[in-house]
Design a protein around this motif. Sequence first.
Motif, PDB file in Angstrom:
ATOM      1  N   ILE A  26       0.842  -1.201   0.000  1.00 29.17           N
ATOM      2  CA  ILE A  26       0.000   0.000   0.000  1.00 29.17           C
ATOM      3  C   ILE A  26       0.869   1.239   0.000  1.00 29.17           C
ATOM      4  O   ILE A  26       1.771   1.378   0.833  1.00 29.17           O
ATOM      5  CB  ILE A  26      -0.940   0.024   1.235  1.00 29.17           C
ATOM      6  N   VAL A  27       0.618   2.144  -0.937  1.00 31.18           N
ATOM      7  CA  VAL A  27       1.321   3.430  -1.031  1.00 31.18           C
ATOM      8  C   VAL A  27       0.511   4.475  -0.281  1.00 31.18           C
ATOM      9  O   VAL A  27      -0.703   4.592  -0.472  1.00 31.18           O
ATOM     10  CB  VAL A  27       1.480   3.862  -2.502  1.00 31.18           C
ATOM     11  N   VAL A  28       1.193   5.261   0.567  1.00 31.81           N
ATOM     12  CA  VAL A  28       0.521   6.271   1.394  1.00 31.81           C
ATOM     13  C   VAL A  28       1.097   7.651   1.064  1.00 31.81           C
ATOM     14  O   VAL A  28       2.318   7.822   1.016  1.00 31.81           O
ATOM     15  CB  VAL A  28       0.697   5.981   2.890  1.00 31.81           C
ATOM     16  N   GLU A  29       0.218   8.631   0.870  1.00 31.12           N
ATOM     17  CA  GLU A  29       0.656   9.992   0.512  1.00 31.12           C
ATOM     18  C   GLU A  29      -0.093  11.039   1.325  1.00 31.12           C
ATOM     19  O   GLU A  29      -1.183  10.777   1.859  1.00 31.12           O
ATOM     20  CB  GLU A  29       0.350  10.269  -0.960  1.00 31.12           C
ATOM     21  N   ALA A  75      -0.506  12.745  10.351  1.00 35.84           N
ATOM     22  CA  ALA A  75       0.955  12.666  10.287  1.00 35.84           C
ATOM     23  C   ALA A  75       1.583  13.138  11.595  1.00 35.84           C
ATOM     24  O   ALA A  75       2.519  12.513  12.107  1.00 35.84           O
ATOM     25  CB  ALA A  75       1.469  13.509   9.122  1.00 35.84           C
ATOM     26  N   VAL A  76       1.076  14.228  12.146  1.00 31.85           N
ATOM     27  CA  VAL A  76       1.621  14.743  13.407  1.00 31.85           C
ATOM     28  C   VAL A  76       1.288  13.800  14.559  1.00 31.85           C
ATOM     29  O   VAL A  76       2.116  13.563  15.454  1.00 31.85           O
ATOM     30  CB  VAL A  76       1.083  16.164  13.684  1.00 31.85           C
ATOM     31  N   PRO A 126       8.891   0.351  21.798  1.00 31.43           N
ATOM     32  CA  PRO A 126      10.035   1.268  21.777  1.00 31.43           C
ATOM     33  C   PRO A 126       9.660   2.651  21.251  1.00 31.43           C
ATOM     34  O   PRO A 126       8.745   2.794  20.434  1.00 31.43           O
ATOM     35  CB  PRO A 126      11.021   0.584  20.821  1.00 31.43           C
ATOM     36  N   ALA A 127      10.381   3.680  21.726  1.00 30.92           N
ATOM     37  CA  ALA A 127      10.206   5.038  21.208  1.00 30.92           C
ATOM     38  C   ALA A 127      11.056   5.202  19.951  1.00 30.92           C
ATOM     39  O   ALA A 127      12.182   4.708  19.874  1.00 30.92           O
ATOM     40  CB  ALA A 127      10.614   6.065  22.250  1.00 30.92           C
ATOM     41  N   ILE A 128      10.503   5.893  18.960  1.00 34.06           N
ATOM     42  CA  ILE A 128      11.214   6.185  17.715  1.00 34.06           C
ATOM     43  C   ILE A 128      11.081   7.672  17.414  1.00 34.06           C
ATOM     44  O   ILE A 128       9.994   8.245  17.533  1.00 34.06           O
ATOM     45  CB  ILE A 128      10.648   5.364  16.542  1.00 34.06           C
ATOM     46  N   VAL A 129      12.182   8.301  17.048  1.00 31.27           N
ATOM     47  CA  VAL A 129      12.152   9.683  16.567  1.00 31.27           C
ATOM     48  C   VAL A 129      11.796   9.635  15.084  1.00 31.27           C
ATOM     49  O   VAL A 129      12.556   9.116  14.269  1.00 31.27           O
ATOM     50  CB  VAL A 129      13.501  10.379  16.780  1.00 31.27           C
ATOM     51  N   SER A 130      10.635  10.156  14.749  1.00 32.76           N
ATOM     52  CA  SER A 130      10.127  10.111  13.383  1.00 32.76           C
ATOM     53  C   SER A 130       9.814  11.524  12.923  1.00 32.76           C
ATOM     54  O   SER A 130       9.003  12.221  13.535  1.00 32.76           O
ATOM     55  CB  SER A 130       8.863   9.234  13.323  1.00 32.76           C
ATOM     56  N   GLY A 131      10.475  11.960  11.842  1.00 35.32           N
ATOM     57  CA  GLY A 131      10.232  13.298  11.313  1.00 35.32           C
ATOM     58  C   GLY A 131       8.863  13.432  10.691  1.00 35.32           C
ATOM     59  O   GLY A 131       8.061  12.498  10.669  1.00 35.32           O
ATOM     60  N   GLU A 132       8.611  14.613  10.128  1.00 34.91           N
ATOM     61  CA  GLU A 132       7.266  14.925   9.649  1.00 34.91           C
ATOM     62  C   GLU A 132       6.752  13.937   8.608  1.00 34.91           C
ATOM     63  O   GLU A 132       5.554  13.711   8.492  1.00 34.91           O
ATOM     64  CB  GLU A 132       7.237  16.337   9.031  1.00 34.91           C
ATOM     65  N   SER A 133       7.662  13.372   7.829  1.00 33.29           N
ATOM     66  CA  SER A 133       7.265  12.422   6.794  1.00 33.29           C
ATOM     67  C   SER A 133       7.557  10.982   7.173  1.00 33.29           C
ATOM     68  O   SER A 133       7.113  10.054   6.488  1.00 33.29           O
ATOM     69  CB  SER A 133       8.000  12.750   5.482  1.00 33.29           C
ATOM     70  N   GLY A 134       8.287  10.765   8.259  1.00 34.27           N
ATOM     71  CA  GLY A 134       8.796   9.445   8.588  1.00 34.27           C
ATOM     72  C   GLY A 134       7.745   8.414   8.942  1.00 34.27           C
ATOM     73  O   GLY A 134       7.875   7.241   8.609  1.00 34.27           O
ATOM     74  N   GLY A 135       6.687   8.842   9.635  1.00 33.75           N
ATOM     75  CA  GLY A 135       5.695   7.898  10.125  1.00 33.75           C
ATOM     76  C   GLY A 135       4.429   7.819   9.301  1.00 33.75           C
ATOM     77  O   GLY A 135       3.418   7.270   9.761  1.00 33.75           O
ATOM     78  N   VAL A 136       4.467   8.332   8.087  1.00 32.33           N
ATOM     79  CA  VAL A 136       3.248   8.405   7.277  1.00 32.33           C
ATOM     80  C   VAL A 136       2.711   7.009   6.935  1.00 32.33           C
ATOM     81  O   VAL A 136       1.501   6.803   6.825  1.00 32.33           O
ATOM     82  CB  VAL A 136       3.509   9.259   6.013  1.00 32.33           C
TER      83      VAL A 136
END
Length: 402
Positions: A256-259, A317-318, A332-342
């Motif tokens: 699945i592609v997510v945008e 996204a936020v 676990p905690a992950i540092v995910s930028g604005e696009s990282g967790g989409v």
Amino acid sequence: MFLLNNNALHRRPLDPIDAETLGTAGADTVERFLAHRDNHLATPLHAFPALAGELGLGAIHIKDEGFRLGLGSFKALGGAYAVFRLVLEEAERRLGRPVDVADLDRPDVRAVAAGMTVACATDGNHGRSVAQGAQLVGAKAAIFVHAGVSEERIAAIARYGAEIIRVDGNYDDSVRQAAEVSAEKGWTVVSDTSWPGYERIPGLVMQGYTAIVREALRQLPQPPTHVFVQAGVGGIAAAVAGHLAIVLGEARPTFIVVEPARAACVVAAARAGRVVKVAHDQPTVMAMLECYEASPVAWRVLARVADAFMTVDEDEAVAVMRRLARPAGGDPAIVSGESGGVGLAGLIRAVTDNSAALGLDGQSRVLLINTEGATDPHRYTELVGQSPADVLAGKVPVGALS
């Protein structure tokens, strides 16, 4: 927006050139090049059992590209790799003998590199990779940045000695200007998007991303049944989906592609059956995905091996940035930028709205990719309410326990 892939090419074999680019031999070449990088390590794969239980799924794993080659994003694999390949090819042509990655530090090869300038347009991460690659081999770099690229991301590119060229407009405008100026000056464009007559170099960039899939398949206890990957022009999604289709064949996962809803150029291509340009309206917080025309090479792959396309909204996204920073149930905690967790945002939406269409259930094993860490730490802190360092240190923000 959710759309199953009803394109006539769906589940047809990849074009021979794409199968060659994204296949096993190409991935072998990428790994051989990575072995010569001083700071290369496989990025971590994290299990999220609590989140999987909450969503009613069998397993969720996230491949965290926030640690890739010191650049904080999956893009570190593509641009620099393409630069290395192009420098070696030019050296081989000029020197009249075979040249390999082990020769990159030879004086005669570096002399060839010193006469080359590589250029690209960027939202931030690809430009850093190209600039780093140029610095490592001794070439020059010219990076075109549009008005939406933050000053922190521009500074991160400039640290690698690149010339920064500012462009009015959006990412697509910077792509056009990079191509025009490079043609005038004789620079080599190392773009992560393609256009008619310019496909091989974006293919090399995509080939670099196959390292993510190969590592993940080694790290996973079982192959995934579902993979959600975010898209800008579509390069990372096509690389992951294409390599999975080649190595797993009929056992490949549902892909699945997510945008971002505000920049859904791959969804538009899926709807039209061809690459189309989407209207530019409000900018999206998902800055690394703010692209308005899919890469034709990426679409050629995704038309065949993506199974569904969907969009997510700004608040989703936020919300996943915060959720990954402050996970529940011992995940676990992950540092995910604005696009990282989409991709995770897409999964959460799909579980609610499209689980039957995608076959998501208690047996599903989902693979996601955190495509970037905090590549703009100031913006990350604004959106998450914690600094990246505090997230990684496990510090609880004030008020979180009240």
